[in-house]
Design a protein around this motif. Structure first.
Motif, PDB file in Angstrom:
ATOM      1  N   VAL A 231       0.835  -1.209   0.000  1.00  0.00           N
ATOM      2  CA  VAL A 231       0.000   0.000   0.000  1.00  0.00           C
ATOM      3  C   VAL A 231       0.867   1.256   0.000  1.00  0.00           C
ATOM      4  O   VAL A 231       0.584   2.229  -0.697  1.00  0.00           O
ATOM      5  N   LEU A 232       1.955   1.244   0.772  1.00  0.00           N
ATOM      6  CA  LEU A 232       2.845   2.400   0.822  1.00  0.00           C
ATOM      7  C   LEU A 232       3.439   2.698  -0.551  1.00  0.00           C
ATOM      8  O   LEU A 232       3.546   3.850  -0.968  1.00  0.00           O
ATOM      9  N   VAL A 275       1.810   8.342   5.547  1.00  0.00           N
ATOM     10  CA  VAL A 275       1.979   8.323   4.093  1.00  0.00           C
ATOM     11  C   VAL A 275       0.637   8.469   3.390  1.00  0.00           C
ATOM     12  O   VAL A 275       0.498   9.231   2.422  1.00  0.00           O
ATOM     13  N   LEU A 276      -0.376   7.755   3.867  1.00  0.00           N
ATOM     14  CA  LEU A 276      -1.680   7.811   3.208  1.00  0.00           C
ATOM     15  C   LEU A 276      -2.352   9.170   3.383  1.00  0.00           C
ATOM     16  O   LEU A 276      -3.175   9.563   2.552  1.00  0.00           O
ATOM     17  N   LEU A 277      -2.015   9.884   4.454  1.00  0.00           N
ATOM     18  CA  LEU A 277      -2.541  11.236   4.606  1.00  0.00           C
ATOM     19  C   LEU A 277      -1.963  12.175   3.550  1.00  0.00           C
ATOM     20  O   LEU A 277      -2.629  13.095   3.080  1.00  0.00           O
ATOM     21  N   VAL A 278      -0.703  11.930   3.185  1.00  0.00           N
ATOM     22  CA  VAL A 278      -0.046  12.784   2.200  1.00  0.00           C
ATOM     23  C   VAL A 278      -0.321  12.311   0.783  1.00  0.00           C
ATOM     24  O   VAL A 278      -0.650  13.103  -0.103  1.00  0.00           O
ATOM     25  N   ARG A 279      -0.189  10.997   0.553  1.00  0.00           N
ATOM     26  CA  ARG A 279      -0.438  10.415  -0.770  1.00  0.00           C
ATOM     27  C   ARG A 279      -1.320   9.183  -0.611  1.00  0.00           C
ATOM     28  O   ARG A 279      -0.818   8.070  -0.408  1.00  0.00           O
ATOM     29  N   PRO A 280      -2.627   9.350  -0.700  1.00  0.00           N
ATOM     30  CA  PRO A 280      -3.562   8.236  -0.485  1.00  0.00           C
ATOM     31  C   PRO A 280      -3.337   7.061  -1.429  1.00  0.00           C
ATOM     32  O   PRO A 280      -3.638   5.923  -1.073  1.00  0.00           O
ATOM     33  N   GLY A 281      -2.821   7.327  -2.612  1.00  0.00           N
ATOM     34  CA  GLY A 281      -2.587   6.248  -3.565  1.00  0.00           C
ATOM     35  C   GLY A 281      -1.274   5.528  -3.372  1.00  0.00           C
ATOM     36  O   GLY A 281      -0.985   4.568  -4.071  1.00  0.00           O
ATOM     37  N   GLY A 282      -0.453   5.961  -2.422  1.00  0.00           N
ATOM     38  CA  GLY A 282       0.858   5.369  -2.208  1.00  0.00           C
ATOM     39  C   GLY A 282       1.959   6.269  -2.749  1.00  0.00           C
ATOM     40  O   GLY A 282       1.734   7.150  -3.582  1.00  0.00           O
ATOM     41  N   LEU A 283       3.179   6.048  -2.286  1.00  0.00           N
ATOM     42  CA  LEU A 283       4.295   6.911  -2.646  1.00  0.00           C
ATOM     43  C   LEU A 283       4.610   6.901  -4.131  1.00  0.00           C
ATOM     44  O   LEU A 283       5.057   7.902  -4.693  1.00  0.00           O
TER      45      LEU A 283
END
Length: 292
Positions: A231-232, A275-283
């Motif tokens: 997911v990350l 990470v999901l708060l910044v990029r919900p779709g993953g890094l």
């Protein structure tokens, strides 16, 4: 300095274990758009196939190949005779089905192979390399894990980017109706996707089991962190799964060595949330935001 180097190298090999499992999840997602929670017990079953052959005198590498082949067959059978019944329906149905399969495979493995702990061999040494008078925390099997995961990542990238089969598999997963109109055998592509994902999952099971003890639940602890790594990195990104898996492994080992082993799950959850708060779709997600 020695402790830091040991922690980082241990985190690298641990991260490769997470990355191997994350790659299997990425493979099944890219080819079928399903998150397969039964990936771990499917890999566990094929690892027991290899162990059974080894215990009967078969060489490690023959058993290794047999496990990968059995994973291919198992993945194809699961898709064709189980998952296909819910394809085209709500995505929640497939998730619930794989969770049920998770439980069933655990129970069947305990009945067939037993619940006792069994030692699984490693093809390479499990002692760290010596540099002068210092032993570094990187083993021959650890090098094998790293090389194997990198090769699988490159193979998946080549499959989906460079080959017609990869394009057909993605088309069948993303828009089966249009894919059928273009002549794609959607059913066959979905079966192939499950089969290849099961092969990658089988490899992860073998890499995790090498030099340690196996039992029907031996991969359960890896499921959470492997899923977090997938997911990350973004479920569409093989290289994202590897980078995230390695990064997660290193961070967790630092927490384990310098803070407290009890805080490792909390650290993994905190990384995932941030990470999901910044990029919900993953890094490494390439999903574009539609602007009205």
């Amino acid at each position: 300095m020695q402790q830091l180097l040991t922690t980082l190298l241990s985190g690298l090999t641990l991260g490769m274990v997470y990355a191997a499992f994350a790659l299997a999840l990425v493979m099944i997602w890219r080819s079928t758009r399903v998150v397969n929670f039964a990936q771990a017990p499917m890999a566990m079953v094929t690892t027991y196939v290899a162990l059974t052959l080894i215990n009967n005198g078969v060489s490690y590498w023959v058993a290794f190949v047999a496990a990968l082949l059995s994973g291919f067959v198992l993945g194809a059978v699961v898709e064709r005779f189980i998952v296909r019944w819910v394809e085209g329906k709500s995505e929640v149905n497939a998730v619930i089905l794989t969770l049920g399969l998770f439980i069933v495979l655990h129970a069947l493995a305990a009945l067939v192979f037993g619940s006792s702990f069994q030692s699984f061999p490693a093809p390479f040494g499990l002692q760290g390399f010596r540099v002068g008078d210092t032993t570094i925390a990187l083993t021959g099997f650890g090098v094998f894990q790293i090389v194997a995961v990198v090769i699988v990542m490159l193979a998946l990238l080549a499959l989906f980017i460079k080959t017609d089969i990869g394009l057909r598999m993605r088309a069948a997963a993303l828009n089966p109706e249009v894919a059928r109109l273009l002549g794609v055998r959607v059913g066959g592509m979905l079966t192939l996707g499950w089969a290849l994902a099961a092969v990658v999952g089988s490899l992860s099971g073998l890499l995790i089991a090498g030099g340690s003890l196996v039992h029907p639940s031996y991969m359960d602890s890896v499921v959470v962190y492997g899923f977090v790594a997938a997911v990350l990195g973004g479920l569409d990104s093989p290289h994202g799964a590897v980078v995230s898996g390695v990064s997660l492994g290193i961070v967790l080992q630092v927490v384990n060595g310098y803070v407290s082993p009890a805080l490792m799950p909390m650290a993994g959850l905190l990384i995932l949330v941030l990470v999901l708060l910044v990029r919900p779709g993953g890094l490494f997600s390439r999903t574009a935001t539609r602007k009205v």
